[in-house]
Design a protein around this motif. Structure first.
Motif, PDB file in Angstrom:
ATOM      1  N   ASN A   1       0.923  -1.317  -0.070  1.00 43.71           N
ATOM      2  CA  ASN A   1       0.024  -0.023   0.191  1.00 43.71           C
ATOM      3  C   ASN A   1       0.906   1.136   0.126  1.00 43.71           C
ATOM      4  O   ASN A   1       2.124   1.057  -0.040  1.00 43.71           O
ATOM      5  CB  ASN A   1      -1.196   0.055   1.061  1.00 43.71           C
ATOM      6  CG  ASN A   1      -0.375   0.041   2.476  1.00 43.71           C
ATOM      7  OD1 ASN A   1       0.707   0.587   2.781  1.00 43.71           O
ATOM      8  ND2 ASN A   1      -0.999  -0.701   3.625  1.00 43.71           N
ATOM      9  N   THR A   2       0.388   2.321   0.198  1.00 41.10           N
ATOM     10  CA  THR A   2       1.184   3.512   0.158  1.00 41.10           C
ATOM     11  C   THR A   2       2.303   3.551   1.215  1.00 41.10           C
ATOM     12  O   THR A   2       3.157   4.393   1.254  1.00 41.10           O
ATOM     13  CB  THR A   2       0.338   4.725   0.179  1.00 41.10           C
ATOM     14  OG1 THR A   2      -0.774   4.832   1.122  1.00 41.10           O
ATOM     15  CG2 THR A   2      -0.465   4.910  -1.280  1.00 41.10           C
TER      16      THR A   2
ATOM     17  N   ILE B   1      -2.998  -4.650   5.759  1.00 36.71           N
ATOM     18  CA  ILE B   1      -3.146  -4.571   4.270  1.00 36.71           C
ATOM     19  C   ILE B   1      -4.119  -5.363   3.508  1.00 36.71           C
ATOM     20  O   ILE B   1      -4.601  -6.401   4.163  1.00 36.71           O
ATOM     21  CB  ILE B   1      -1.654  -5.552   3.960  1.00 36.71           C
ATOM     22  CG1 ILE B   1      -0.533  -5.169   4.558  1.00 36.71           C
ATOM     23  CG2 ILE B   1      -1.472  -5.748   2.299  1.00 36.71           C
ATOM     24  CD1 ILE B   1       0.144  -3.993   4.251  1.00 36.71           C
TER      25      ILE B   1
ATOM     26  N   GLN C   1      -6.880  -6.617  -2.725  1.00 40.26           N
ATOM     27  CA  GLN C   1      -6.455  -5.334  -3.523  1.00 40.26           C
ATOM     28  C   GLN C   1      -5.162  -5.599  -4.261  1.00 40.26           C
ATOM     29  O   GLN C   1      -4.932  -5.261  -5.360  1.00 40.26           O
ATOM     30  CB  GLN C   1      -6.791  -4.149  -2.839  1.00 40.26           C
ATOM     31  CG  GLN C   1      -6.785  -3.082  -3.818  1.00 40.26           C
ATOM     32  CD  GLN C   1      -6.476  -1.773  -2.818  1.00 40.26           C
ATOM     33  OE1 GLN C   1      -5.649  -1.576  -2.057  1.00 40.26           O
ATOM     34  NE2 GLN C   1      -7.830  -0.839  -3.108  1.00 40.26           N
TER      35      GLN C   1
END
Lengths: 108, 318
Positions: free
Chosen positions: B58-59, B180, B184
């Motif tokens: 993720n970011t 997390i 996705q």
């Protein structure tokens, strides 16, 4: 201290034996390792007979079987030196020891 | 940004480069060179330095993926990876090629080689190529690992499939990262990297004899199959050939008559001024080698064992 003890102390072998014309001249093999000695004698004698027939000049043989290593050194045409050691032993060190102490083995 | 590291290792052609490539968000750094030894039989190129890829979970969270070279002669890179680049990795993934003659030998080998490294981190055994060779199966792995005393999770994966490799990563990371969205990430990877069956591109080209001749110090080789069947040889000297055949026959006789000792693994004959001759047995086949007298027995044993791993049983792949 015998030469066998010396080799054992260095961790090179478990037992050793000198054969003169196929007969045991000196040995540190205990009675409980009689079967192993018998296999080693026959196998190594066969190997060196084959070497002789092929007119090759190999004088050292190592046979790894199960967890055992049988090593044979043809000291002269009539004298065969046999060792039993752990299968992962350093054969180079055994060779060097035999080379340095050949006369001592022949005198046994 | 939280950064995690995972180290991938395993034998040549176990799928390390493919696994990293299948999940990496960046163009992977791989350092392939034309293989020069037995690996040629299985593929033309092999990693010689390391593989490197990056996966953004993720970011805020990123995973750095490092892959070791498979060949032991690049062992210095294993040390460099474990002590430098991936010294702080969260875990190690050992990829095990199920088509190897004895995959458990690989596990024993790598568990020992990375023993110190594994004391402080998790090991996951990811079994690959099970679509080609389904055995040993999952239960056999569990039972063998128990006997070996290796604590590990076993996963059967297709290294080309990002979902499978992400599953391995999830197994390691989810213990420390709970936020997390794995689904996705999975969907994103499938969109970007896809799932191509072309990744492996294996090229089975070289014979066992050619591979043997590429080993250091090997001057001649002879391959004997079941029932003393001479499969191939490039040893021309008749007396040496006959001597090796005699010794090979002896190994069969001893294994049969002195079965209380176990099977004969190998016989080596040497001398101060002659080439070393050796016979290595592996199940129903033998590899006889004529080699330089200066090559040590441990090196010879390792080379022969590696060569036999790729032999008869894999011929159907050729």
């Amino acid at each position: 201290m015998t030469i066998w003890h010396e080799m054992q102390d260095k961790g090179l072998i478990l037992y050793g034996c000198v054969l003169q014309n196929g007969d045991v001249q000196a040995s540190s093999f205990p009675p409980e390792a009689k079967k192993q000695l018998s296999v080693a004698k026959q196998a190594l004698a066969y190997i060196f007979r084959s070497v002789e027939k092929s007119a090759e000049s190999h004088d050292e043989a190592h046979l790894e079987i199960g967890d055992c290593l049988f090593s044979g050194f043809q000291l002269d045409p009539n004298t065969l030196l046999i060792f039993l050691s752990e299968h992962d032993n350093d054969t180079l060190q055994i060779r060097q020891f035999v080379s340095k102490n050949k006369e001592r083995f022949l005198a046994l | 940004m939280k950064d995690y590291k995972i180290l991938f290792t395993g034998s040549v052609c176990s799928g390390k480069t493919t696994a990293i490539r299948s999940v990496s968000d960046i163009e992977t750094l791989d350092t392939d060179a034309q293989a020069s030894d037995v690996t040629v039989r299985r593929k033309k190129n092999t990693t010689i330095v390391m593989d490197y890829g990056v996966l953004d979970l993720n970011t805020e969270t990123r995973v750095h993926l490092y892959g070791t070279p498979g060949q032991e002669r690049f062992r210095f890179m294993w040390d460099m990876l474990t002590s430098e680049f991936a010294h702080d990795a969260i875990g190690m993934v050992l990829l095990v090629d199920n088509t190897r003659k004895d995959p458990f030998r690989d596990i024993r080998f790598y568990a020992k080689a990375f023993g110190d490294y594994l004391r402080k981190r998790r090991l996951i055994i990811a079994v690959t190529h099970s679509d080609v060779e389904p055995n040993p199966d999952y239960n056999r792995y569990l039972s063998e690992l128990k006997d070996l005393g290796v604590m590990s999770t076993v996963m059967f994966v297709d290294a080309r499939d990002p979902r499978a490799i992400l599953g391995v990563i999830e197994e390691l990371i989810s213990a420390v990262e709970r936020d997390i969205d794995w689904d996705q990430v999975r969907d994103r990877l499938l969109d970007i990297n896809g799932f191509s069956l072309d990744f492996y591109k294996p090229l089975y080209e070289e014979t066992l004899l050619d591979a043997a001749m590429n080993k250091r110090g090997v001057l001649g080789a002879m391959h004997i199959g079941e029932g003393q069947d001479l499969l191939c040889s490039n040893i021309d000297d008749a007396s040496i050939k006959s001597l090796l055949l005699n010794i090979n026959r002896l190994t069969d006789a001893i294994s049969e008559k002195a079965s209380f000792l176990g099977a004969v693994n190998n016989v080596v004959i040497a001398g101060p001024k002659v080439d070393t001759l050796s016979v290595f047995n592996d199940q129903n086949q033998s590899l006889c080698l004529k080699s330089d007298k200066d090559i040590s027995l441990p090196v010879l044993k390792q080379q022969a064992g590696d060569l036999l791993q790729w032999s008869i049983d894999n011929d159907y792949l050729a």
